[in-house]
Design a protein around this motif. Structure first.
Motif, short mmCIF file in Angstrom:
data_model
loop_
_atom_site.label_atom_id
_atom_site.label_comp_id
_atom_site.label_asym_id
_atom_site.label_seq_id
_atom_site.Cartn_x
_atom_site.Cartn_y
_atom_site.Cartn_z
N ASP A 63 17.04 16.79 -34.94
CA ASP A 63 16.81 18.22 -35.57
C ASP A 63 15.44 18.26 -35.55
OD1 ASP A 63 19.31 18.78 -35.87
OD2 ASP A 63 19.53 17.76 -38.24
N GLN A 64 14.62 17.38 -35.65
CA GLN A 64 13.03 17.43 -35.51
C GLN A 64 12.59 17.88 -34.15
OE1 GLN A 64 11.57 13.71 -36.68
NE2 GLN A 64 10.87 14.33 -38.77
N ARG B 209 14.66 19.62 -31.97
CA ARG B 209 15.06 21.00 -32.01
C ARG B 209 13.98 21.96 -32.68
NH1 ARG B 209 20.11 21.16 -34.22
NH2 ARG B 209 20.75 20.47 -32.26
N THR B 210 13.62 21.69 -33.81
CA THR B 210 12.61 22.58 -34.38
C THR B 210 11.10 22.42 -33.84
OG1 THR B 210 13.56 21.87 -36.70
CG2 THR B 210 11.34 22.43 -36.88
N TRP B 211 10.79 21.28 -33.14
CA TRP B 211 9.54 21.39 -32.37
C TRP B 211 9.50 22.20 -31.31
CZ3 TRP B 211 7.83 19.47 -27.59
CH2 TRP B 211 6.37 19.13 -27.46
N ILE C 98 11.50 24.75 -30.75
CA ILE C 98 11.48 26.31 -31.46
C ILE C 98 10.14 26.79 -31.78
CG2 ILE C 98 12.33 27.80 -33.31
CD1 ILE C 98 14.98 26.26 -33.07
N GLY C 99 9.60 25.86 -32.52
CA GLY C 99 7.80 26.13 -32.75
C GLY C 99 7.12 26.48 -31.31
#
Length: 132
Positions: A37-38, A40-42, A44-45
């Motif tokens: 999940d980290q 994916r968040t990275w 997307i950012g």
């Protein structure tokens, strides 16, 4: 269609393909990112930052080119156009170099990779090329 794609991926396609799949899935694992999940968040950012840059530049330079066109300044127009072209060439180079600097350690096989995969019927060259 999606089910057929998953079924194709679950099948074995030879040692080189399986090595590439193994190394690619591990390429983005690092101390910076501990959970999927980290990651994916990275991602997307980073993509949102790139998207905001690509939306800002055309909107900010539109007025400049309209003014230069109406003032009939051909030399200045070409100078500004050349500088913007260089920006659009330099920006992807900067992004690629940043990713390469972050992922530099994972571009080549480690001793751990060699020790874990040497019992398999895979040559060192196949392992190296799959990792690269």
């Amino acid at each position: 269609m999606r089910e057929r794609w998953r079924q194709w991926l679950e099948e074995t396609h030879g040692p080189f393909f399986e090595l590439v799949r193994h190394f690619f899935l591990r390429m983005f694992e690092s101390e910076l990112i501990t959970a999927p999940d980290q990651l994916r968040t990275w991602i997307i950012g980073v993509l949102s930052a790139i998207l905001s840059f690509t939306l800002y530049v055309p909107l900010s330079s539109f007025r400049k080119y309209v003014d230069l066109t109406y003032q009939n300044r051909v030399a200045e127009y070409h100078a500004h156009a050349m500088s913007d072209r260089l920006l659009f060439v330099a920006f992807p180079m900067l992004v690629v170099s940043f990713v390469a600097a972050i992922e530099w350690q994972s571009l080549f096989p480690t001793e751990r990779d060699y020790r874990n995969l040497m019992p398999l019927p895979v040559s060192r060259m196949q392992m190296f090329l799959a990792k690269l």
